[in-house]
Scaffold this motif. Structure first.
Motif, PDB file in Angstrom:
ATOM      1  N   PHE A  62      41.936  53.559  38.660  1.00 54.48           N
ATOM      2  CA  PHE A  62      41.759  54.122  39.998  1.00 54.48           C
ATOM      3  C   PHE A  62      43.124  54.571  40.497  1.00 54.48           C
ATOM      4  O   PHE A  62      44.031  53.754  40.665  1.00 54.48           O
ATOM      5  CB  PHE A  62      41.161  53.080  40.941  1.00 54.48           C
ATOM      6  N   VAL A  63      43.291  55.878  40.731  1.00 54.60           N
ATOM      7  CA  VAL A  63      44.604  56.397  41.125  1.00 54.60           C
ATOM      8  C   VAL A  63      44.602  57.087  42.479  1.00 54.60           C
ATOM      9  O   VAL A  63      45.634  57.593  42.903  1.00 54.60           O
ATOM     10  CB  VAL A  63      45.165  57.367  40.052  1.00 54.60           C
ATOM     11  N   ALA A  64      43.462  57.100  43.158  1.00 59.38           N
ATOM     12  CA  ALA A  64      43.405  57.757  44.467  1.00 59.38           C
ATOM     13  C   ALA A  64      44.259  56.991  45.479  1.00 59.38           C
ATOM     14  O   ALA A  64      44.393  55.775  45.402  1.00 59.38           O
ATOM     15  CB  ALA A  64      41.968  57.837  44.957  1.00 59.38           C
ATOM     16  N   VAL A  65      44.832  57.715  46.425  1.00 56.22           N
ATOM     17  CA  VAL A  65      45.616  57.097  47.482  1.00 56.22           C
ATOM     18  C   VAL A  65      44.641  56.461  48.475  1.00 56.22           C
ATOM     19  O   VAL A  65      43.774  57.134  49.018  1.00 56.22           O
ATOM     20  CB  VAL A  65      46.501  58.151  48.195  1.00 56.22           C
ATOM     21  N   PRO A  66      44.781  55.138  48.711  1.00 57.42           N
ATOM     22  CA  PRO A  66      43.870  54.500  49.659  1.00 57.42           C
ATOM     23  C   PRO A  66      44.139  54.955  51.093  1.00 57.42           C
ATOM     24  O   PRO A  66      45.271  55.326  51.429  1.00 57.42           O
ATOM     25  CB  PRO A  66      44.161  53.009  49.494  1.00 57.42           C
ATOM     26  N   PHE A  67      43.093  54.915  51.922  1.00 59.19           N
ATOM     27  CA  PHE A  67      43.267  55.293  53.321  1.00 59.19           C
ATOM     28  C   PHE A  67      42.194  54.629  54.163  1.00 59.19           C
ATOM     29  O   PHE A  67      41.161  54.196  53.650  1.00 59.19           O
ATOM     30  CB  PHE A  67      43.184  56.816  53.505  1.00 59.19           C
TER      31      PHE A  67
ATOM     32  N   ASN B 134      45.323  56.135  61.889  1.00 58.22           N
ATOM     33  CA  ASN B 134      45.144  56.443  60.470  1.00 58.22           C
ATOM     34  C   ASN B 134      46.174  55.667  59.654  1.00 58.22           C
ATOM     35  O   ASN B 134      47.301  55.452  60.107  1.00 58.22           O
ATOM     36  CB  ASN B 134      45.367  57.935  60.201  1.00 58.22           C
ATOM     37  N   TYR B 135      45.785  55.275  58.436  1.00 55.24           N
ATOM     38  CA  TYR B 135      46.710  54.605  57.519  1.00 55.24           C
ATOM     39  C   TYR B 135      46.420  55.134  56.129  1.00 55.24           C
ATOM     40  O   TYR B 135      45.263  55.131  55.690  1.00 55.24           O
ATOM     41  CB  TYR B 135      46.500  53.086  57.576  1.00 55.24           C
ATOM     42  N   VAL B 136      47.453  55.593  55.445  1.00 55.25           N
ATOM     43  CA  VAL B 136      47.307  56.076  54.072  1.00 55.25           C
ATOM     44  C   VAL B 136      48.340  55.380  53.194  1.00 55.25           C
ATOM     45  O   VAL B 136      49.429  55.038  53.641  1.00 55.25           O
ATOM     46  CB  VAL B 136      47.463  57.615  53.951  1.00 55.25           C
ATOM     47  N   GLY B 137      47.981  55.175  51.943  1.00 52.93           N
ATOM     48  CA  GLY B 137      48.886  54.513  51.017  1.00 52.93           C
ATOM     49  C   GLY B 137      48.662  53.013  51.020  1.00 52.93           C
ATOM     50  O   GLY B 137      47.663  52.506  51.531  1.00 52.93           O
ATOM     51  N   HIS B 138      49.623  52.305  50.440  1.00 52.02           N
ATOM     52  CA  HIS B 138      49.553  50.846  50.386  1.00 52.02           C
ATOM     53  C   HIS B 138      50.973  50.313  50.294  1.00 52.02           C
ATOM     54  O   HIS B 138      51.711  50.659  49.376  1.00 52.02           O
ATOM     55  CB  HIS B 138      48.740  50.392  49.177  1.00 52.02           C
TER      56      HIS B 138
ATOM     57  N   ALA C 293      53.488  54.074  52.315  1.00 47.89           N
ATOM     58  CA  ALA C 293      52.339  54.163  53.224  1.00 47.89           C
ATOM     59  C   ALA C 293      52.784  54.810  54.523  1.00 47.89           C
ATOM     60  O   ALA C 293      53.982  54.851  54.830  1.00 47.89           O
ATOM     61  CB  ALA C 293      51.769  52.777  53.497  1.00 47.89           C
ATOM     62  N   ALA C 294      51.809  55.303  55.266  1.00 51.20           N
ATOM     63  CA  ALA C 294      52.099  55.898  56.570  1.00 51.20           C
ATOM     64  C   ALA C 294      50.976  55.525  57.539  1.00 51.20           C
ATOM     65  O   ALA C 294      49.801  55.573  57.181  1.00 51.20           O
ATOM     66  CB  ALA C 294      52.211  57.414  56.463  1.00 51.20           C
ATOM     67  N   ALA C 295      51.369  55.140  58.745  1.00 53.41           N
ATOM     68  CA  ALA C 295      50.414  54.845  59.812  1.00 53.41           C
ATOM     69  C   ALA C 295      50.675  55.839  60.932  1.00 53.41           C
ATOM     70  O   ALA C 295      51.830  56.155  61.225  1.00 53.41           O
ATOM     71  CB  ALA C 295      50.593  53.418  60.312  1.00 53.41           C
ATOM     72  N   SER C 296      49.597  56.321  61.546  1.00 50.01           N
ATOM     73  CA  SER C 296      49.796  57.326  62.586  1.00 50.01           C
ATOM     74  C   SER C 296      48.836  57.143  63.745  1.00 50.01           C
ATOM     75  O   SER C 296      47.752  56.578  63.594  1.00 50.01           O
ATOM     76  CB  SER C 296      49.642  58.734  62.011  1.00 50.01           C
ATOM     77  N   ILE C 297      49.263  57.616  64.889  1.00 51.42           N
ATOM     78  CA  ILE C 297      48.440  57.693  66.091  1.00 51.42           C
ATOM     79  C   ILE C 297      48.564  59.125  66.601  1.00 51.42           C
ATOM     80  O   ILE C 297      49.682  59.600  66.846  1.00 51.42           O
ATOM     81  CB  ILE C 297      48.911  56.701  67.176  1.00 51.42           C
ATOM     82  N   PHE C 298      47.438  59.820  66.718  1.00 51.34           N
ATOM     83  CA  PHE C 298      47.396  61.219  67.156  1.00 51.34           C
ATOM     84  C   PHE C 298      48.293  62.125  66.301  1.00 51.34           C
ATOM     85  O   PHE C 298      48.885  63.075  66.801  1.00 51.34           O
ATOM     86  CB  PHE C 298      47.766  61.350  68.637  1.00 51.34           C
ATOM     87  N   ARG C 299      48.412  61.852  65.029  1.00 55.30           N
ATOM     88  CA  ARG C 299      49.194  62.687  64.109  1.00 55.30           C
ATOM     89  C   ARG C 299      48.369  62.941  62.842  1.00 55.30           C
ATOM     90  O   ARG C 299      48.804  62.668  61.736  1.00 55.30           O
ATOM     91  CB  ARG C 299      50.516  62.004  63.745  1.00 55.30           C
TER      92      ARG C 299
ATOM     93  N   LEU D 232      47.653  63.550  56.910  1.00 55.61           N
ATOM     94  CA  LEU D 232      47.117  64.248  55.737  1.00 55.61           C
ATOM     95  C   LEU D 232      48.238  64.762  54.837  1.00 55.61           C
ATOM     96  O   LEU D 232      48.120  64.714  53.605  1.00 55.61           O
ATOM     97  CB  LEU D 232      46.217  65.397  56.179  1.00 55.61           C
ATOM     98  N   GLU D 233      49.319  65.251  55.431  1.00 54.60           N
ATOM     99  CA  GLU D 233      50.461  65.709  54.629  1.00 54.60           C
ATOM    100  C   GLU D 233      51.099  64.552  53.871  1.00 54.60           C
ATOM    101  O   GLU D 233      51.493  64.698  52.710  1.00 54.60           O
ATOM    102  CB  GLU D 233      51.489  66.394  55.530  1.00 54.60           C
ATOM    103  N   ALA D 234      51.193  63.380  54.517  1.00 55.73           N
ATOM    104  CA  ALA D 234      51.746  62.201  53.844  1.00 55.73           C
ATOM    105  C   ALA D 234      50.854  61.789  52.675  1.00 55.73           C
ATOM    106  O   ALA D 234      51.352  61.453  51.592  1.00 55.73           O
ATOM    107  CB  ALA D 234      51.900  61.052  54.839  1.00 55.73           C
ATOM    108  N   GLU D 235      49.528  61.839  52.882  1.00 55.56           N
ATOM    109  CA  GLU D 235      48.595  61.502  51.816  1.00 55.56           C
ATOM    110  C   GLU D 235      48.744  62.470  50.641  1.00 55.56           C
ATOM    111  O   GLU D 235      48.786  62.057  49.469  1.00 55.56           O
ATOM    112  CB  GLU D 235      47.169  61.528  52.334  1.00 55.56           C
ATOM    113  N   LEU D 236      48.847  63.736  50.930  1.00 52.39           N
ATOM    114  CA  LEU D 236      49.019  64.740  49.878  1.00 52.39           C
ATOM    115  C   LEU D 236      50.312  64.499  49.097  1.00 52.39           C
ATOM    116  O   LEU D 236      50.330  64.569  47.865  1.00 52.39           O
ATOM    117  CB  LEU D 236      49.009  66.141  50.481  1.00 52.39           C
ATOM    118  N   ALA D 237      51.387  64.195  49.807  1.00 48.75           N
ATOM    119  CA  ALA D 237      52.666  63.918  49.134  1.00 48.75           C
ATOM    120  C   ALA D 237      52.540  62.687  48.234  1.00 48.75           C
ATOM    121  O   ALA D 237      53.077  62.665  47.122  1.00 48.75           O
ATOM    122  CB  ALA D 237      53.762  63.717  50.169  1.00 48.75           C
ATOM    123  N   MET D 238      51.819  61.660  48.695  1.00 50.02           N
ATOM    124  CA  MET D 238      51.630  60.456  47.872  1.00 50.02           C
ATOM    125  C   MET D 238      50.780  60.777  46.645  1.00 50.02           C
ATOM    126  O   MET D 238      51.050  60.268  45.559  1.00 50.02           O
ATOM    127  CB  MET D 238      50.973  59.361  48.702  1.00 50.02           C
ATOM    128  N   GLU D 239      49.768  61.614  46.805  1.00 50.02           N
ATOM    129  CA  GLU D 239      48.935  62.003  45.663  1.00 50.02           C
ATOM    130  C   GLU D 239      49.762  62.701  44.599  1.00 50.02           C
ATOM    131  O   GLU D 239      49.502  62.554  43.410  1.00 50.02           O
ATOM    132  CB  GLU D 239      47.793  62.903  46.112  1.00 50.02           C
TER     133      GLU D 239
END
Length: 86
Positions: free
Chosen positions: A13-18, A29-33, A63-69, A74-81
């Motif tokens: 499993f290689v998908a970035v968790p979110f 929002n939270y992406v990565g681990h 990982a990245a956590a965001s409020i109203f961003r 999504l850009e952080a998730e793409l970069a992690m992918e």
């Protein structure tokens, strides 16, 4: 990946968790681990509920956590992918 592994395949499993949550009018929002990090880079204003926090270790964003961003999240998730080893 889970279904294939239950059938005996050895899929990694290689998908970035979110995850995301909506607390009243505040989207979080939270992406990565990141179990451990040595730096938190804050972009924006946490108190104003408009921010992105990057959890980093050795200069790499884990990982990245965001409020109203949403876009930045999504850009952080793409970069992690793009940096996930295959």
């Amino acid at each position: 990946a889970a279904a294939l592994n239950m059938l005996g395949h050895r899929e990694r499993f290689v998908a970035v968790p979110f995850f995301w949550s909506q607390h009243y009018d505040v989207p979080i929002n939270y992406v990565g681990h990141a179990e451990r990090w040595d730096e938190i880079a804050v972009e924006g204003d946490v108190a104003a509920r408009n921010c992105l926090l990057r959890f980093k270790r050795g200069g790499r964003t884990l990982a990245a956590a965001s409020i109203f961003r949403d876009v930045e999240s999504l850009e952080a998730e793409l970069a992690m992918e793009r940096t996930v080893p295959v």
